[in-house]
Design a protein around this motif. Structure first.
Motif, PDB file in Angstrom:
ATOM      1  N   LEU A 190       0.953  -1.276   0.003  1.00 43.90           N
ATOM      2  CA  LEU A 190      -0.002  -0.054   0.006  1.00 43.90           C
ATOM      3  C   LEU A 190       0.829   1.123   0.050  1.00 43.90           C
ATOM      4  CD1 LEU A 190      -2.674  -0.897   2.862  1.00 43.90           C
ATOM      5  CD2 LEU A 190      -3.036  -0.935   0.310  1.00 43.90           C
ATOM      6  N   GLY A 191       0.940   1.932  -0.989  1.00 42.64           N
ATOM      7  CA  GLY A 191       1.772   3.015  -1.137  1.00 42.64           C
ATOM      8  C   GLY A 191       3.292   2.701  -0.814  1.00 42.64           C
ATOM      9  N   GLY A 192       3.702   3.370   0.378  1.00 43.59           N
ATOM     10  CA  GLY A 192       5.173   3.136   0.542  1.00 43.59           C
ATOM     11  C   GLY A 192       5.258   2.067   1.278  1.00 43.59           C
ATOM     12  N   TYR A 193       4.463   1.361   1.629  1.00 44.91           N
ATOM     13  CA  TYR A 193       4.549   0.236   2.764  1.00 44.91           C
ATOM     14  C   TYR A 193       4.187  -1.209   2.104  1.00 44.91           C
ATOM     15  CZ  TYR A 193       2.811  -2.872   6.470  1.00 44.91           C
ATOM     16  OH  TYR A 193       2.742  -3.812   7.586  1.00 44.91           O
ATOM     17  N   SER A 194       5.285  -1.947   2.198  1.00 43.20           N
ATOM     18  CA  SER A 194       5.274  -3.315   1.538  1.00 43.20           C
ATOM     19  C   SER A 194       5.615  -4.365   2.847  1.00 43.20           C
ATOM     20  CB  SER A 194       6.464  -3.579   0.496  1.00 43.20           C
ATOM     21  OG  SER A 194       6.051  -2.823  -0.411  1.00 43.20           O
ATOM     22  N   ALA A 195       4.800  -5.254   2.970  1.00 45.14           N
ATOM     23  CA  ALA A 195       4.969  -6.479   3.859  1.00 45.14           C
ATOM     24  C   ALA A 195       4.678  -7.653   3.433  1.00 45.14           C
ATOM     25  CB  ALA A 195       4.243  -5.945   5.087  1.00 45.14           C
ATOM     26  N   GLY A 196       5.221  -8.481   4.030  1.00 44.91           N
ATOM     27  CA  GLY A 196       4.933  -9.908   3.674  1.00 44.91           C
ATOM     28  C   GLY A 196       6.072 -10.815   2.658  1.00 44.91           C
ATOM     29  N   TRP A 197       5.666 -11.830   2.061  1.00 42.36           N
ATOM     30  CA  TRP A 197       6.639 -12.532   1.180  1.00 42.36           C
ATOM     31  C   TRP A 197       6.679 -11.775  -0.288  1.00 42.36           C
ATOM     32  CZ3 TRP A 197       9.497 -15.632   3.601  1.00 42.36           C
ATOM     33  CH2 TRP A 197       9.145 -16.011   4.859  1.00 42.36           C
ATOM     34  N   PHE A 198       7.997 -11.582  -0.792  1.00 47.59           N
ATOM     35  CA  PHE A 198       8.261 -11.111  -2.147  1.00 47.59           C
ATOM     36  C   PHE A 198       9.360 -12.009  -2.507  1.00 47.59           C
ATOM     37  CE2 PHE A 198       5.959  -7.847  -0.255  1.00 47.59           C
ATOM     38  CZ  PHE A 198       5.444  -6.817  -0.885  1.00 47.59           C
ATOM     39  N   ARG A 199       9.546 -11.830  -3.847  1.00 44.75           N
ATOM     40  CA  ARG A 199      10.691 -12.435  -4.871  1.00 44.75           C
ATOM     41  C   ARG A 199      11.480 -11.090  -5.058  1.00 44.75           C
ATOM     42  NH1 ARG A 199      12.410 -17.742  -4.402  1.00 44.75           N
ATOM     43  NH2 ARG A 199      10.482 -18.882  -4.301  1.00 44.75           N
ATOM     44  N   LEU A 200      12.701 -10.972  -4.614  1.00 41.68           N
ATOM     45  CA  LEU A 200      13.682  -9.847  -4.899  1.00 41.68           C
ATOM     46  C   LEU A 200      14.046 -10.008  -6.380  1.00 41.68           C
ATOM     47  CD1 LEU A 200      15.680 -10.001  -2.004  1.00 41.68           C
ATOM     48  CD2 LEU A 200      13.659  -8.989  -2.206  1.00 41.68           C
ATOM     49  N   ARG A 201      14.812  -8.859  -6.902  1.00 41.88           N
ATOM     50  CA  ARG A 201      14.942  -8.912  -8.386  1.00 41.88           C
ATOM     51  C   ARG A 201      16.021 -10.039  -8.761  1.00 41.88           C
ATOM     52  NH1 ARG A 201      15.880  -3.643 -10.063  1.00 41.88           N
ATOM     53  NH2 ARG A 201      13.499  -3.611 -10.761  1.00 41.88           N
ATOM     54  N   SER A 202      16.904 -10.369  -7.521  1.00 47.08           N
ATOM     55  CA  SER A 202      17.885 -11.385  -7.773  1.00 47.08           C
ATOM     56  C   SER A 202      17.149 -13.108  -7.887  1.00 47.08           C
ATOM     57  CB  SER A 202      18.811 -11.455  -6.730  1.00 47.08           C
ATOM     58  OG  SER A 202      18.006 -11.794  -5.365  1.00 47.08           O
TER      59      SER A 202
ATOM     60  N   GLU B 104      15.788 -14.033  -4.977  1.00 40.36           N
ATOM     61  CA  GLU B 104      15.580 -14.511  -3.506  1.00 40.36           C
ATOM     62  C   GLU B 104      14.288 -14.439  -3.056  1.00 40.36           C
ATOM     63  OE1 GLU B 104      18.322 -13.491   0.223  1.00 40.36           O
ATOM     64  OE2 GLU B 104      18.576 -12.460  -1.531  1.00 40.36           O
ATOM     65  N   LYS B 105      13.974 -15.057  -2.188  1.00 37.47           N
ATOM     66  CA  LYS B 105      12.644 -15.243  -1.498  1.00 37.47           C
ATOM     67  C   LYS B 105      13.028 -14.143  -0.284  1.00 37.47           C
ATOM     68  CE  LYS B 105       9.295 -18.003   0.855  1.00 37.47           C
ATOM     69  NZ  LYS B 105       8.686 -19.286   1.160  1.00 37.47           N
ATOM     70  N   ALA B 106      12.208 -13.289   0.172  1.00 33.78           N
ATOM     71  CA  ALA B 106      12.399 -12.354   1.223  1.00 33.78           C
ATOM     72  C   ALA B 106      11.128 -11.985   2.100  1.00 33.78           C
ATOM     73  CB  ALA B 106      12.865 -11.167   0.854  1.00 33.78           C
ATOM     74  N   LEU B 107      11.182 -11.936   3.285  1.00 28.27           N
ATOM     75  CA  LEU B 107       9.950 -11.308   4.189  1.00 28.27           C
ATOM     76  C   LEU B 107      10.323 -10.000   4.318  1.00 28.27           C
ATOM     77  CD1 LEU B 107       7.449 -11.940   5.796  1.00 28.27           C
ATOM     78  CD2 LEU B 107       8.966 -12.584   7.706  1.00 28.27           C
ATOM     79  N   LEU B 108       9.474  -8.912   3.919  1.00 35.47           N
ATOM     80  CA  LEU B 108       9.565  -7.745   3.948  1.00 35.47           C
ATOM     81  C   LEU B 108       8.649  -6.854   4.968  1.00 35.47           C
ATOM     82  CD1 LEU B 108      10.926  -8.424   1.152  1.00 35.47           C
ATOM     83  CD2 LEU B 108       9.654  -6.318   0.400  1.00 35.47           C
ATOM     84  N   TYR B 109       9.329  -6.079   5.529  1.00 30.11           N
ATOM     85  CA  TYR B 109       8.541  -4.765   6.173  1.00 30.11           C
ATOM     86  C   TYR B 109       9.525  -3.292   5.962  1.00 30.11           C
ATOM     87  CZ  TYR B 109       5.571  -7.486   9.266  1.00 30.11           C
ATOM     88  OH  TYR B 109       4.326  -8.359   9.464  1.00 30.11           O
ATOM     89  N   LEU B 110       8.715  -2.806   4.659  1.00 26.55           N
ATOM     90  CA  LEU B 110       9.491  -1.875   4.144  1.00 26.55           C
ATOM     91  C   LEU B 110       8.410  -0.417   4.096  1.00 26.55           C
ATOM     92  CD1 LEU B 110      11.274  -3.397   0.926  1.00 26.55           C
ATOM     93  CD2 LEU B 110      12.194  -2.593   3.410  1.00 26.55           C
TER      94      LEU B 110
ATOM     95  N   ASP C 119      16.764 -20.337   6.717  1.00 24.89           N
ATOM     96  CA  ASP C 119      15.743 -21.002   6.306  1.00 24.89           C
ATOM     97  C   ASP C 119      15.369 -20.949   4.714  1.00 24.89           C
ATOM     98  OD1 ASP C 119      15.502 -22.295   8.726  1.00 24.89           O
ATOM     99  OD2 ASP C 119      14.457 -20.329   9.481  1.00 24.89           O
ATOM    100  N   GLY C 120      16.284 -20.156   3.996  1.00 22.28           N
ATOM    101  CA  GLY C 120      15.936 -20.205   2.617  1.00 22.28           C
ATOM    102  C   GLY C 120      15.393 -18.665   2.173  1.00 22.28           C
ATOM    103  N   TYR C 121      15.329 -17.770   3.176  1.00 19.63           N
ATOM    104  CA  TYR C 121      14.605 -16.591   2.678  1.00 19.63           C
ATOM    105  C   TYR C 121      15.552 -15.595   3.551  1.00 19.63           C
ATOM    106  CZ  TYR C 121      12.399 -16.644   7.363  1.00 19.63           C
ATOM    107  OH  TYR C 121      12.035 -16.712   8.720  1.00 19.63           O
ATOM    108  N   SER C 122      15.405 -14.076   3.162  1.00 22.28           N
ATOM    109  CA  SER C 122      15.911 -12.983   3.623  1.00 22.28           C
ATOM    110  C   SER C 122      14.723 -12.302   4.364  1.00 22.28           C
ATOM    111  CB  SER C 122      17.120 -12.631   2.733  1.00 22.28           C
ATOM    112  OG  SER C 122      17.935 -13.072   2.732  1.00 22.28           O
ATOM    113  N   LEU C 123      15.442 -11.412   5.260  1.00 24.98           N
ATOM    114  CA  LEU C 123      14.529 -10.419   5.817  1.00 24.98           C
ATOM    115  C   LEU C 123      14.966  -8.890   5.446  1.00 24.98           C
ATOM    116  CD1 LEU C 123      14.534 -11.233   9.453  1.00 24.98           C
ATOM    117  CD2 LEU C 123      12.888 -11.865   8.033  1.00 24.98           C
TER     118      LEU C 123
END
Length: 163
Positions: A94-106, A108-114, A127-131
């Motif tokens: 939502l707008g400038g807020y991103s939270a949850g599971w995403f794939r990065l450009r590389s 890689e699987k990542a859990l975000l709170y941005l 465990d195979g993902y990054s924060l």
């Protein structure tokens, strides 16, 4: 003129349709409200029990021994194109807020709170993902994580085991 009324439809089907629609709309409204609240109230709590992410549906506690703290670093996503979230797999944006599971450009699987992409802490896990976590004081946050582990790193653990 003769008038021939059409018999009314049975009320049960229509009534259930509206009840189900109201429940679904109510649930969606609550979820959107919770997501909006989370954009301003998400946080990361560091303790010896682990890193607790508090916010919307994606919050969880991650034990400190699952974090690769030796690889953790502060990043500015504007200068790290491989770490930029590319595809949301299960999350909120939502707008400038991103939270949850995403794939990065590389890939890689990542859990975000941005919320701020300039001050982000990147922490790989075992465990195979990054924060990727936005922090107003990222260096202090990383120091708190290291302090919570008692200053021990994997290298120090391996050196101790060999003695």
């Amino acid at each position: 003129m003769q008038v021939f009324p059409i018999p009314p439809a049975s009320g049960r089907g229509i009534l259930w349709f509206f009840v189900i629609m109201m429940v679904v709309l109510g649930a969606v409204t609550l979820m959107m409200g919770w997501a909006a609240w989370s954009t301003r109230n998400s946080r990361a709590e560091v303790s010896p029990a682990g890193l607790k992410l508090v916010g919307d549906l994606w919050g969880r506690t991650i034990p400190l021994d699952r974090l690769e703290l030796d690889e953790a670093r502060v990043v500015d996503l504007r200068g790290e194109p491989d770490l930029v979230p590319r595809r949301r797999t299960m999350g909120t944006a939502l707008g400038g807020y991103s939270a949850g599971w995403f794939r990065l450009r590389s890939g890689e699987k990542a859990l975000l709170y941005l919320t701020d992409r300039r001050q982000v802490v990147y922490i790989p896990t075992h465990d195979g993902y990054s924060l990727l976590l936005s922090q107003s004081d990222p260096r202090r946050f990383l120091d708190a994580l290291h302090d919570a582990t008692g200053g021990r790193t994997e290298d120090a653990d391996e050196a101790t085991e060999g003695e």
